[in-house]
Design an enzyme around this catalytic site. Structure first.
Site, mmCIF file in Angstrom:
data_model
loop_
_atom_site.group_PDB
_atom_site.id
_atom_site.type_symbol
_atom_site.label_atom_id
_atom_site.label_comp_id
_atom_site.label_asym_id
_atom_site.label_seq_id
_atom_site.Cartn_x
_atom_site.Cartn_y
_atom_site.Cartn_z
ATOM 1 N N ASP A 9 31.926 42.380 12.164
ATOM 2 C CA ASP A 9 31.246 41.922 13.375
ATOM 3 C C ASP A 9 31.786 40.548 13.733
ATOM 4 O O ASP A 9 32.281 39.815 12.872
ATOM 5 C CB ASP A 9 29.730 41.866 13.174
ATOM 6 C CG ASP A 9 28.970 41.800 14.499
ATOM 7 O OD1 ASP A 9 29.553 42.180 15.538
ATOM 8 O OD2 ASP A 9 27.819 41.363 14.509
ATOM 9 N N GLY A 10 31.700 40.220 14.985
ATOM 10 C CA GLY A 10 32.099 38.909 15.468
ATOM 11 C C GLY A 10 31.181 38.504 16.592
ATOM 12 O O GLY A 10 30.571 39.347 17.246
ATOM 13 N N GLU A 47 35.772 39.279 17.020
ATOM 14 C CA GLU A 47 35.755 40.699 16.641
ATOM 15 C C GLU A 47 37.099 41.106 16.037
ATOM 16 O O GLU A 47 37.142 41.795 15.007
ATOM 17 C CB GLU A 47 35.434 41.584 17.855
ATOM 18 C CG GLU A 47 34.056 41.397 18.447
ATOM 19 C CD GLU A 47 32.926 42.044 17.654
ATOM 20 O OE1 GLU A 47 33.162 42.555 16.542
ATOM 21 O OE2 GLU A 47 31.797 42.036 18.169
ATOM 22 N N ASP A 69 30.972 47.418 15.813
ATOM 23 C CA ASP A 69 30.189 47.683 17.018
ATOM 24 C C ASP A 69 30.934 47.209 18.271
ATOM 25 O O ASP A 69 30.400 47.239 19.371
ATOM 26 C CB ASP A 69 28.789 47.064 16.927
ATOM 27 C CG ASP A 69 28.787 45.551 16.804
ATOM 28 O OD1 ASP A 69 29.859 44.915 16.972
ATOM 29 O OD2 ASP A 69 27.719 44.985 16.532
ATOM 30 N N HIS A 124 23.245 46.398 16.328
ATOM 31 C CA HIS A 124 21.825 46.010 16.320
ATOM 32 C C HIS A 124 20.907 47.226 16.282
ATOM 33 O O HIS A 124 19.917 47.300 17.000
ATOM 34 C CB HIS A 124 21.509 45.129 17.536
ATOM 35 C CG HIS A 124 22.501 44.025 17.720
ATOM 36 N ND1 HIS A 124 22.523 42.904 16.937
ATOM 37 C CD2 HIS A 124 23.534 43.892 18.583
ATOM 38 C CE1 HIS A 124 23.518 42.115 17.317
ATOM 39 N NE2 HIS A 124 24.148 42.688 18.314
ATOM 40 N N ASP A 134 26.422 41.338 10.993
ATOM 41 C CA ASP A 134 25.859 40.547 12.088
ATOM 42 C C ASP A 134 25.089 39.342 11.550
ATOM 43 O O ASP A 134 25.168 38.241 12.108
ATOM 44 C CB ASP A 134 24.950 41.433 12.946
ATOM 45 C CG ASP A 134 24.349 40.685 14.113
ATOM 46 O OD1 ASP A 134 25.105 40.307 15.029
ATOM 47 O OD2 ASP A 134 23.117 40.457 14.095
#
Length: 160
Positions: A9-10, A47, A69, A124, A134
């Site tokens: 994640d970023g 990301e 994501d 999320h 995250d």
């Protein structure tokens, strides 16, 4: 070849602004959580950095499934990259240069060492590992706002 699972994640606050990336690398032998903050960056760079930096942790050629994501990352690697390279890094849609080319080129180089499958997951939601990546990102960004330098995160847990 080893089978390895990576969740990445970023994120960025301000876009551009302070940002961070986080990743979880899972093998039969260990679980590694890593991350890094940046003072001034973009969401897309974070990301991409998460994918690059996590794959770079793997020394031996491996079968990697990378979950993200980020539609930008996953679609880029699964679909767009081929036409970008063919068109000399010019996007077909608007005839403009591809942004973050050096990051994409790093990912291409890594696909020559490893067999990598990029998989999109819903952010999320109920994916525990994506939520953990995250959380690493947000923790690093929270700490970054109180610092003038990069912050690194590293935790390795041996499987029993």
């Amino acid at each position: 070849m080893s089978d390895i699972i990576i969740y990445t994640d970023g994120g960025c606050r301000g876009n551009p602004g302070p940002g961070a990336w986080g990743a979880i690398i899972i093998t039969d032998e260990y679980r590694l959580e890593i991350g890094e903050s940046e003072l001034h960056t973009t969401n897309n760079k974070m990301e991409l950095s998460a994918a690059i930096k996590s794959i770079e942790q793997i020394d031996i050629p491996s079968n990697i499934t990378l979950y993200s994501d980020s539609a930008y990352l996953v679609n880029g690697m699964n679909s767009w990259i081929h036409s970008w390279v063919k068109n000399n890094w010019i996007k077909s849609s608007d005839k403009k240069p591809v942004e973050n080319r050096e990051y994409w080129e790093s990912l291409i180089a890594l696909t020559k060492k490893h067999s990598i499958k990029f998989v999109k997951v819903k952010g999320h939601s109920d994916n525990e590992e994506n939520n953990r990546a995250d959380a690493i990102v947000n923790d690093l960004m929270n700490k970054q706002s109180n610092s003038s330098s990069k912050i690194y995160y590293y935790e390795k847990i041996e499987n029993k």
